[in-house]
Design a protein around this motif. Structure first.
Motif, mmCIF file in Angstrom:
data_model
loop_
_atom_site.group_PDB
_atom_site.id
_atom_site.type_symbol
_atom_site.label_atom_id
_atom_site.label_comp_id
_atom_site.label_asym_id
_atom_site.label_seq_id
_atom_site.Cartn_x
_atom_site.Cartn_y
_atom_site.Cartn_z
ATOM 1 N N ALA A 4 5.168 -35.788 8.352
ATOM 2 C CA ALA A 4 4.034 -35.990 9.261
ATOM 3 C C ALA A 4 2.834 -35.198 8.751
ATOM 4 O O ALA A 4 2.987 -34.086 8.238
ATOM 5 C CB ALA A 4 4.395 -35.546 10.674
ATOM 6 N N ILE A 119 -6.419 -41.603 6.200
ATOM 7 C CA ILE A 119 -5.451 -41.710 7.290
ATOM 8 C C ILE A 119 -4.682 -43.024 7.199
ATOM 9 O O ILE A 119 -3.460 -43.059 7.394
ATOM 10 C CB ILE A 119 -6.160 -41.556 8.642
ATOM 11 C CG1 ILE A 119 -6.612 -40.097 8.810
ATOM 12 C CG2 ILE A 119 -5.258 -41.978 9.799
ATOM 13 C CD1 ILE A 119 -7.400 -39.813 10.050
ATOM 14 N N ARG A 120 -5.368 -44.099 6.847
ATOM 15 C CA ARG A 120 -4.687 -45.390 6.679
ATOM 16 C C ARG A 120 -3.650 -45.320 5.560
ATOM 17 O O ARG A 120 -2.523 -45.809 5.704
ATOM 18 C CB ARG A 120 -5.712 -46.488 6.389
ATOM 19 C CG ARG A 120 -5.117 -47.842 6.034
ATOM 20 C CD ARG A 120 -4.319 -48.450 7.174
ATOM 21 N NE ARG A 120 -5.161 -48.794 8.295
ATOM 22 C CZ ARG A 120 -4.689 -49.269 9.448
ATOM 23 N NH1 ARG A 120 -3.371 -49.421 9.613
ATOM 24 N NH2 ARG A 120 -5.496 -49.558 10.450
ATOM 25 N N HIS A 123 -0.640 -43.274 6.730
ATOM 26 C CA HIS A 123 0.106 -44.039 7.737
ATOM 27 C C HIS A 123 0.902 -45.164 7.090
ATOM 28 O O HIS A 123 2.081 -45.374 7.406
ATOM 29 C CB HIS A 123 -0.871 -44.598 8.774
ATOM 30 C CG HIS A 123 -0.236 -45.463 9.810
ATOM 31 N ND1 HIS A 123 -0.129 -46.840 9.679
ATOM 32 C CD2 HIS A 123 0.339 -45.159 11.009
ATOM 33 C CE1 HIS A 123 0.471 -47.328 10.726
ATOM 34 N NE2 HIS A 123 0.764 -46.346 11.561
ATOM 35 N N ASP A 124 0.265 -45.873 6.180
ATOM 36 C CA ASP A 124 0.932 -47.009 5.542
ATOM 37 C C ASP A 124 2.070 -46.583 4.618
ATOM 38 O O ASP A 124 2.955 -47.392 4.306
ATOM 39 C CB ASP A 124 -0.088 -47.841 4.766
ATOM 40 C CG ASP A 124 -1.040 -48.601 5.688
ATOM 41 O OD1 ASP A 124 -0.797 -48.611 6.910
ATOM 42 O OD2 ASP A 124 -2.033 -49.169 5.184
ATOM 43 N N LYS A 128 4.024 -39.960 9.680
ATOM 44 C CA LYS A 128 3.493 -39.904 11.036
ATOM 45 C C LYS A 128 2.162 -39.153 11.001
ATOM 46 O O LYS A 128 2.007 -38.165 10.285
ATOM 47 C CB LYS A 128 4.482 -39.229 11.970
ATOM 48 C CG LYS A 128 5.747 -40.055 12.168
ATOM 49 C CD LYS A 128 6.611 -39.508 13.279
ATOM 50 C CE LYS A 128 7.805 -40.434 13.530
ATOM 51 N NZ LYS A 128 8.644 -39.942 14.645
ATOM 52 N N ILE A 129 1.205 -39.631 11.808
ATOM 53 C CA ILE A 129 -0.132 -39.072 11.837
ATOM 54 C C ILE A 129 -0.412 -38.563 13.245
ATOM 55 O O ILE A 129 -0.029 -39.205 14.232
ATOM 56 C CB ILE A 129 -1.194 -40.126 11.456
ATOM 57 C CG1 ILE A 129 -0.841 -40.795 10.133
ATOM 58 C CG2 ILE A 129 -2.585 -39.483 11.380
ATOM 59 C CD1 ILE A 129 -0.782 -39.879 8.945
ATOM 60 N N MET A 153 -3.018 -45.479 14.901
ATOM 61 C CA MET A 153 -2.158 -44.859 13.889
ATOM 62 C C MET A 153 -1.608 -43.508 14.326
ATOM 63 O O MET A 153 -0.861 -42.877 13.581
ATOM 64 C CB MET A 153 -2.933 -44.725 12.573
ATOM 65 C CG MET A 153 -3.228 -46.048 11.910
ATOM 66 S SD MET A 153 -4.129 -45.887 10.359
ATOM 67 C CE MET A 153 -5.820 -45.895 10.943
ATOM 68 N N SER A 155 0.655 -40.841 16.153
ATOM 69 C CA SER A 155 1.945 -40.612 16.816
ATOM 70 C C SER A 155 1.826 -39.576 17.910
ATOM 71 O O SER A 155 2.657 -39.534 18.831
ATOM 72 C CB SER A 155 2.992 -40.160 15.794
ATOM 73 O OG SER A 155 3.287 -41.185 14.878
ATOM 74 N N CYS A 180 5.817 -35.823 17.886
ATOM 75 C CA CYS A 180 5.939 -36.648 16.682
ATOM 76 C C CYS A 180 7.399 -36.854 16.283
ATOM 77 O O CYS A 180 7.698 -37.718 15.451
ATOM 78 C CB CYS A 180 5.192 -35.995 15.516
ATOM 79 S SG CYS A 180 3.407 -36.198 15.587
#
Length: 251
Positions: A4, A119-120, A123-124, A128-129, A153, A155, A180
């Motif tokens: 995370a 962040i994308r 996440h991808d 966990k963000i 996105m 958690s 999370c």
């Protein structure tokens, strides 16, 4: 193994720009809001701005010592507007709007370069963000995340305004880890200060402390210069984070 990556907000996801014009404009909106609720303060916006700044610094000092966050109405009653002797009950109906305005209107928030893309990417990749933020408003951060197009996105979104505790207390990091579903020892945290973010990581046993450079906040960290407190990694651009996490996990 980092599972995370959590972020601070002000100074980290965006830079915070101040100006006398913004502060005076905010104070006028504050006075107008109070007036709409039947509260007329005997002061102009230009006169209120420096007084409010001084009072806010007083609250910041208290909260940093206690590591607690008071309810919004109490903050405005006992600290920010203390000279006017307004009760919590009187301020309660507008306290959240005042608190939101304090971070949304009083300053200009400018997203950091590569914030959304970073962040994308994380996440991808299955990480966990989340967010851990010291903030007096309960609505500023959720609204901001929606505006930035990254709310879906997240958690977890942990704010001192709802948690009642502030960084660098370990409890706010532990609360985020629990939400999370990842222990602090499998978490990375990105912030811009030694005094709140890096120290908080150390207090909570966060696996990877990443500090993003923010010269405008250096004055908050003067007491920690020369103490040996340092992040695991110092960065200048959020785009550096995925590579840092990859390198850590390869170890």
């Amino acid at each position: 193994m980092i599972r995370a990556v959590l972020f601070d907000v002000g100074g980290t996801l965006h830079e915070v720009h101040h100006s006398p014009e913004l502060e005076t404009s905010f104070c006028q909106r504050l006075l107008d809001l109070l007036s709409a609720h039947g509260i007329a303060l005997p002061i102009t916006a230009a006169e209120l701005a420096p007084r409010l700044h001084e009072n806010a610094e007083g609250y910041k000092h208290w909260s940093e010592q206690s590591r607690l966050e008071l309810p919004g109405a109490k903050i405005w009653s006992e600290y920010y507007l203390k000279e006017f002797h307004l009760s919590e009950e009187l301020l309660s109906p507008m306290a959240e709007e005042l608190s939101w305005m304090y971070d949304a209107v009083r300053v200009e928030n400018v997203p950091r370069p590569h914030m959304r893309e970073t962040i994308r990417t994380l996440h991808d990749e299955g990480l966990k963000i989340g967010i851990i933020s010291n903030i007096i408003s309960a609505t500023f951060v959720p609204r901001l995340l929606e505006d930035y197009g990254i709310a879906d996105m997240m958690s977890c979104v942990i704010m001192s305004s709802t948690a009642g505790v502030r960084k660098p207390d370990a409890a706010i990091f532990e609360k985020a880890a629990a939400e999370c579903g990842v222990p602090c020892g499998e978490m990375a945290y990105v912030g811009d200060t030694l005094s709140r973010d890096v120290l908080g990581c150390r207090n909570a046993g966060v696996a990877l402390s990443i500090q993003i450079s923010n010269p405008s906040m250096a004055h908050r960290d003067t007491a920690f210069i020369g103490t040996g407190l340092a992040p695991d990694v110092l960065i200048h651009d959020l785009a550096e984070i995925p590579g840092i996490v990859h390198a850590f996990n390869k170890r």
